[in-house]
Design a protein around this motif. Structure first.
Motif, PDB file in Angstrom:
ATOM      1  N   LYS A 105       0.811  -1.215   0.000  1.00 48.94           N
ATOM      2  CA  LYS A 105       0.000   0.000   0.000  1.00 48.94           C
ATOM      3  C   LYS A 105       0.842   1.262   0.000  1.00 48.94           C
ATOM      4  O   LYS A 105       0.546   2.232  -0.698  1.00 48.94           O
ATOM      5  CB  LYS A 105      -0.928  -0.005   1.218  1.00 48.94           C
ATOM      6  N   SER A 106       1.915   1.270   0.770  1.00 45.28           N
ATOM      7  CA  SER A 106       2.743   2.470   0.879  1.00 45.28           C
ATOM      8  C   SER A 106       3.608   2.695  -0.358  1.00 45.28           C
ATOM      9  O   SER A 106       4.211   3.765  -0.512  1.00 45.28           O
ATOM     10  CB  SER A 106       3.634   2.388   2.120  1.00 45.28           C
ATOM     11  N   TYR A 107       3.693   1.688  -1.246  1.00 45.17           N
ATOM     12  CA  TYR A 107       4.519   1.807  -2.452  1.00 45.17           C
ATOM     13  C   TYR A 107       3.688   2.059  -3.708  1.00 45.17           C
ATOM     14  O   TYR A 107       4.243   2.373  -4.761  1.00 45.17           O
ATOM     15  CB  TYR A 107       5.338   0.525  -2.657  1.00 45.17           C
ATOM     16  N   LYS A 108       2.367   1.931  -3.620  1.00 45.43           N
ATOM     17  CA  LYS A 108       1.532   1.933  -4.827  1.00 45.43           C
ATOM     18  C   LYS A 108       1.616   3.252  -5.593  1.00 45.43           C
ATOM     19  O   LYS A 108       1.766   3.250  -6.824  1.00 45.43           O
ATOM     20  CB  LYS A 108       0.081   1.634  -4.456  1.00 45.43           C
ATOM     21  N   ASP A 109       1.541   4.378  -4.901  1.00 45.13           N
ATOM     22  CA  ASP A 109       1.586   5.670  -5.585  1.00 45.13           C
ATOM     23  C   ASP A 109       2.900   5.851  -6.328  1.00 45.13           C
ATOM     24  O   ASP A 109       2.921   6.349  -7.472  1.00 45.13           O
ATOM     25  CB  ASP A 109       1.380   6.812  -4.590  1.00 45.13           C
ATOM     26  N   MET A 110       4.002   5.455  -5.720  1.00 41.50           N
ATOM     27  CA  MET A 110       5.311   5.581  -6.349  1.00 41.50           C
ATOM     28  C   MET A 110       5.407   4.699  -7.594  1.00 41.50           C
ATOM     29  O   MET A 110       5.921   5.121  -8.634  1.00 41.50           O
ATOM     30  CB  MET A 110       6.404   5.206  -5.361  1.00 41.50           C
ATOM     31  N   VAL A 111       4.908   3.470  -7.492  1.00 44.44           N
ATOM     32  CA  VAL A 111       4.942   2.565  -8.639  1.00 44.44           C
ATOM     33  C   VAL A 111       4.103   3.113  -9.783  1.00 44.44           C
ATOM     34  O   VAL A 111       4.537   3.131 -10.941  1.00 44.44           O
ATOM     35  CB  VAL A 111       4.440   1.165  -8.231  1.00 44.44           C
ATOM     36  N   GLN A 112       2.902   3.581  -9.480  1.00 40.53           N
ATOM     37  CA  GLN A 112       2.027   4.124 -10.519  1.00 40.53           C
ATOM     38  C   GLN A 112       2.636   5.363 -11.174  1.00 40.53           C
ATOM     39  O   GLN A 112       2.563   5.531 -12.392  1.00 40.53           O
ATOM     40  CB  GLN A 112       0.663   4.462  -9.925  1.00 40.53           C
ATOM     41  N   ASP A 113       3.246   6.219 -10.377  1.00 40.97           N
ATOM     42  CA  ASP A 113       3.800   7.459 -10.878  1.00 40.97           C
ATOM     43  C   ASP A 113       5.050   7.232 -11.729  1.00 40.97           C
ATOM     44  O   ASP A 113       5.145   7.680 -12.876  1.00 40.97           O
ATOM     45  CB  ASP A 113       4.125   8.387  -9.702  1.00 40.97           C
ATOM     46  N   LYS A 114       6.006   6.491 -11.189  1.00 44.38           N
ATOM     47  CA  LYS A 114       7.299   6.327 -11.855  1.00 44.38           C
ATOM     48  C   LYS A 114       7.262   5.358 -13.019  1.00 44.38           C
ATOM     49  O   LYS A 114       7.982   5.545 -14.013  1.00 44.38           O
ATOM     50  CB  LYS A 114       8.354   5.882 -10.850  1.00 44.38           C
ATOM     51  N   LEU A 115       6.454   4.323 -12.924  1.00 39.53           N
ATOM     52  CA  LEU A 115       6.478   3.286 -13.930  1.00 39.53           C
ATOM     53  C   LEU A 115       5.339   3.364 -14.942  1.00 39.53           C
ATOM     54  O   LEU A 115       5.490   2.922 -16.076  1.00 39.53           O
ATOM     55  CB  LEU A 115       6.465   1.905 -13.279  1.00 39.53           C
ATOM     56  N   PHE A 116       4.215   3.911 -14.523  1.00 35.29           N
ATOM     57  CA  PHE A 116       3.054   3.942 -15.413  1.00 35.29           C
ATOM     58  C   PHE A 116       2.523   5.358 -15.649  1.00 35.29           C
ATOM     59  O   PHE A 116       1.507   5.538 -16.315  1.00 35.29           O
ATOM     60  CB  PHE A 116       1.940   3.060 -14.827  1.00 35.29           C
TER      61      PHE A 116
END
Length: 258
Positions: free
Chosen positions: A244-255
């Motif tokens: 949960k704490s990583y989801k925003d970063m993954v969505q932003d940086k990768l997608f």
């Protein structure tokens, strides 16, 4: 793993209350099937030898033969050894358990939530196993020298047990943290190393690898799709969860999802 396929479970514990608790937990999960309950490793041996079990909950301190010795015995004699979760009141065996390629280590008394973490690991491992040949496991012991990288050659260098491992970045699919250990999954092998996931996160180049969960680091170039709170990697069957704490970063940086 097919969601309709049940995971066949075996309980091996000499304590009646422990067997009852595990049975109650297993009965709560629709895709789990309890094959048998055994009071000792000797009683469980015929069931395991017949290949009727996918996942075994194994106590360590038992009469006649300990869980550790029973696991060593079947590892040498049973062709298709089930996944194993140690269940014990003693924490002294944690390191040895991962050297034996144990899936998880449940310290009694454990909650249903903690039990479900083990089931989640079992589902991922079985799904991966059903679609890939069994990898070679290289188990190593921790040294005083932490893992380092040679960015000029693109390799992770880990010194352990008087050996120096050179693992190419290009071969790494993902890394799973297992308490004091990490499992490094590559295109051809799996390496189990006594090391903290946090240390590898700081060691590996951030332009090639990303931590997406408290238990997972992935090679970003192999990420192909996002499914809710999971990602799909090239070369890996099934999905890797996103914390949960990583989801925003993954969505932003990768997608590029804001």
């Amino acid at each position: 793993m097919d969601n309709t396929q049940k995971i066949r479970c075996l309980i091996v514990d000499d304590e009646f209350p422990a067997r009852i608790l595990l049975k109650e937990f297993i009965d709560k999960v629709p895709n789990l099937e309890l094959v048998a309950q055994c009071k000792s490793g000797l009683e469980a041996l015929p069931i395991v030898s017949e290949g009727r079990v996918d996942l075994m909950f194994l106590d360590i301190q038992m009469p006649d033969i300990t869980g550790v010795n029973f696991l060593k015995m079947i590892s040498n004699s049973v062709a298709n050894r089930p996944l194993v979760v140690f269940t014990t009141a003693y924490s002294d065996y944690a390191i040895e358990s991962y050297q034996l390629d144990v899936l998880d280590y449940l310290l009694k008394p454990f909650s249903f939530d903690r039990f479900m973490q083990s089931i989640g690991k079992a589902m991922q491992r079985l799904e991966h196993k059903n679609h890939n040949p069994q990898p070679t496991v290289v188990a190593t012991q921790q040294s005083d020298t932490p893992p380092v990288t040679d960015d000029n050659e693109g390799v992770l260098i880990a010194k352990a047990d008087h050996k120096i491992l050179r693992i190419r970045y290009a071969d790494i699919l993902y890394i799973e943290g297992l308490r004091e250990y990490v499992s490094i999954y590559t295109t051809s092998e799996k390496y189990i190393i006594l090391e903290a996931l946090r240390n590898l996160e700081e060691t590996l180049p951030s332009n090639l690898f990303m931590r997406i969960h408290k238990s997972y680091i992935v090679c970003t170039s192999r990420i192909r799709a996002l499914y809710g709170n999971q990602i799909k990697l090239d070369g890996v069957d099934g999905y890797i969860p996103i914390g949960k704490s990583y989801k925003d970063m993954v969505q932003d940086k990768l997608f590029n999802i804001k």
